[in-house]
Motif scaffolding. Sequence first.
Motif, PDB file in Angstrom:
ATOM      1  N   ALA A 138       0.836  -1.206   0.000  1.00  0.00           N
ATOM      2  CA  ALA A 138       0.000   0.000   0.000  1.00  0.00           C
ATOM      3  C   ALA A 138       0.866   1.249   0.000  1.00  0.00           C
ATOM      4  CB  ALA A 138      -0.937  -0.011   1.208  1.00  0.00           C
ATOM      5  N   GLY A 140       3.670   3.801  -2.436  1.00  0.00           N
ATOM      6  CA  GLY A 140       3.500   4.587  -3.651  1.00  0.00           C
ATOM      7  C   GLY A 140       3.321   3.730  -4.894  1.00  0.00           C
ATOM      8  N   ALA A 141       4.120   2.669  -5.022  1.00  0.00           N
ATOM      9  CA  ALA A 141       4.019   1.819  -6.217  1.00  0.00           C
ATOM     10  C   ALA A 141       2.668   1.117  -6.263  1.00  0.00           C
ATOM     11  CB  ALA A 141       5.147   0.795  -6.226  1.00  0.00           C
ATOM     12  N   ASN A 161      -2.127  -5.493   2.717  1.00  0.00           N
ATOM     13  CA  ASN A 161      -0.908  -4.872   3.258  1.00  0.00           C
ATOM     14  C   ASN A 161      -0.664  -5.277   4.701  1.00  0.00           C
ATOM     15  OD1 ASN A 161       1.328  -3.159   2.670  1.00  0.00           O
ATOM     16  ND2 ASN A 161       0.468  -1.618   4.053  1.00  0.00           N
ATOM     17  N   ARG A 162       0.637  -5.387   5.027  1.00  0.00           N
ATOM     18  CA  ARG A 162       1.048  -5.701   6.404  1.00  0.00           C
ATOM     19  C   ARG A 162       0.413  -4.698   7.377  1.00  0.00           C
ATOM     20  NH1 ARG A 162       7.405  -5.257   7.232  1.00  0.00           N
ATOM     21  NH2 ARG A 162       6.921  -3.114   6.619  1.00  0.00           N
ATOM     22  N   THR A 163       0.510  -3.414   7.063  1.00  0.00           N
ATOM     23  CA  THR A 163      -0.136  -2.388   7.888  1.00  0.00           C
ATOM     24  C   THR A 163      -1.482  -2.079   7.243  1.00  0.00           C
ATOM     25  OG1 THR A 163       2.088  -1.491   8.225  1.00  0.00           O
ATOM     26  CG2 THR A 163       0.253  -0.106   8.939  1.00  0.00           C
ATOM     27  N   LYS A 166      -2.940   1.390   6.145  1.00  0.00           N
ATOM     28  CA  LYS A 166      -2.513   2.064   4.905  1.00  0.00           C
ATOM     29  C   LYS A 166      -3.370   1.603   3.726  1.00  0.00           C
ATOM     30  CE  LYS A 166       2.401   2.650   5.821  1.00  0.00           C
ATOM     31  NZ  LYS A 166       3.695   2.231   5.292  1.00  0.00           N
ATOM     32  N   THR A 200       5.117  -4.594  -2.951  1.00  0.00           N
ATOM     33  CA  THR A 200       5.883  -4.295  -1.736  1.00  0.00           C
ATOM     34  C   THR A 200       7.364  -4.329  -2.107  1.00  0.00           C
ATOM     35  OG1 THR A 200       6.348  -6.542  -0.934  1.00  0.00           O
ATOM     36  CG2 THR A 200       4.182  -5.622  -0.397  1.00  0.00           C
ATOM     37  N   SER A 201       8.194  -3.853  -1.194  1.00  0.00           N
ATOM     38  CA  SER A 201       9.634  -3.932  -1.462  1.00  0.00           C
ATOM     39  C   SER A 201      10.219  -5.232  -0.940  1.00  0.00           C
ATOM     40  CB  SER A 201      10.337  -2.710  -0.869  1.00  0.00           C
ATOM     41  OG  SER A 201       9.798  -2.375   0.376  1.00  0.00           O
ATOM     42  N   MET A 204      13.476  -7.521  -2.347  1.00  0.00           N
ATOM     43  CA  MET A 204      14.495  -6.695  -3.006  1.00  0.00           C
ATOM     44  C   MET A 204      15.888  -7.106  -2.570  1.00  0.00           C
ATOM     45  SD  MET A 204      13.391  -2.768  -3.111  1.00  0.00           S
ATOM     46  CE  MET A 204      14.844  -1.830  -3.402  1.00  0.00           C
ATOM     47  N   LEU A 210       7.562 -11.923   0.162  1.00  0.00           N
ATOM     48  CA  LEU A 210       6.405 -12.104   1.038  1.00  0.00           C
ATOM     49  C   LEU A 210       6.003 -13.571   1.056  1.00  0.00           C
ATOM     50  CD1 LEU A 210       3.810  -9.281   0.370  1.00  0.00           C
ATOM     51  CD2 LEU A 210       5.496  -9.495   2.185  1.00  0.00           C
ATOM     52  N   MET A 226       6.950  -6.385  -8.908  1.00  0.00           N
ATOM     53  CA  MET A 226       7.570  -5.115  -9.332  1.00  0.00           C
ATOM     54  C   MET A 226       9.055  -5.080  -8.998  1.00  0.00           C
ATOM     55  SD  MET A 226       5.001  -2.007  -8.687  1.00  0.00           S
ATOM     56  CE  MET A 226       3.300  -2.068  -9.222  1.00  0.00           C
ATOM     57  N   GLY A 249       9.411  -7.153 -12.997  1.00  0.00           N
ATOM     58  CA  GLY A 249       9.495  -5.712 -12.738  1.00  0.00           C
ATOM     59  C   GLY A 249      10.378  -4.977 -13.732  1.00  0.00           C
TER      60      GLY A 249
END
Length: 284
Positions: A138, A140-141, A161-163, A166, A200-201, A204, A210, A226, A249
Amino acid sequence: MTGRRITGRTVVAGVVGHPVAQSMSPILHNAWLAAAGIDGVYVPFAPDAHGFRRLAEGFRGGAVRGVNVTIPFKADALAAADKASEAARLAGAANLLLFEPDGRILADNTDGFGMLRAFAVQAPKWDAALGPVTVLGAGGAARGAVAALLLAGTPKVFVVNRTVEKAEAMAAALGQKVSPLPLNHAVGALGLSTAVINATSAGMGGAPSLDVPLDATQPACVVMDMVYKPLVTPFLQQAQDLGRTTVDGLEMLVRQAEPSFEAFYGEYPPAEVDVRELALEQLR
Ligand code: NAP
């Protein structure tokens, strides 16, 4: 690049980020410029972390034709603009600013376009309008992805989303077609979705992806990540092991650059340059 000359007519564009040295955009745009024989150049700009507004104001009137904008300035870029496209407004962020000769700053967001083009290239049978999509994340991307999906006619987007707060804030901003869910409630959404997109990042640079049970997806579900470093994340590997069609991505990164190039230099990038391969060389 060898042999290119800077002249009195050279069109200047670039990318703004903090940091910016890791950006692949100069490599892509300058390869296209050279192949198309356009009198243009594309350079990096790295203002300090609070210096975006000053930089954008300084470019007003066309000191440079335009810039792409990357982390952490995409929301600042939208705020600096006098006029924004629907994609940028819905995404709450801009990755493209154009500095018009009359002093106006125009904002657009091509990330969502790049994501949908990546699907068109790597999963050509998938259709955004045919059913629900799950977006993981959740930030910007993710918001850019959800905005692009809604504009493309996706009837329902589950934002996981984890949080969860958001995801709820995004749903409040983007409307009733967006359903927020916490990570531990993802399974039901996965089974209903025509595509699952990791925005999500997580994953990376070799960090764990996840932990999402992709075996809950339908066989025809397309899975996208992504994250492009590594190119095949553990998330995409899990999808490929299940036989799902995947979208990476890097394709999104390359495709989001195409409309920016056209906006800066007045023509679409030449198809004969394999910029994906150039980008892959940078990642190796
Ligand atoms: P961001 O605003 O910082 O958002 C990060 C998101 O990742 C948040 O939803 C965060 O959840 C979630 N997250 C991070 N680590 C997590 C973990 N270990 N477990 C669960 N959730 C986790 O970042 P962003 O700008 O949206 O970018 C997200 C990713 O997309 C980045 O990897 C970026 O490189 C990639 N990206 C790729 C392209 C492309 O062209 N391929 C374009 C744009 C972005 P919380 O809210 O709970 O913290």
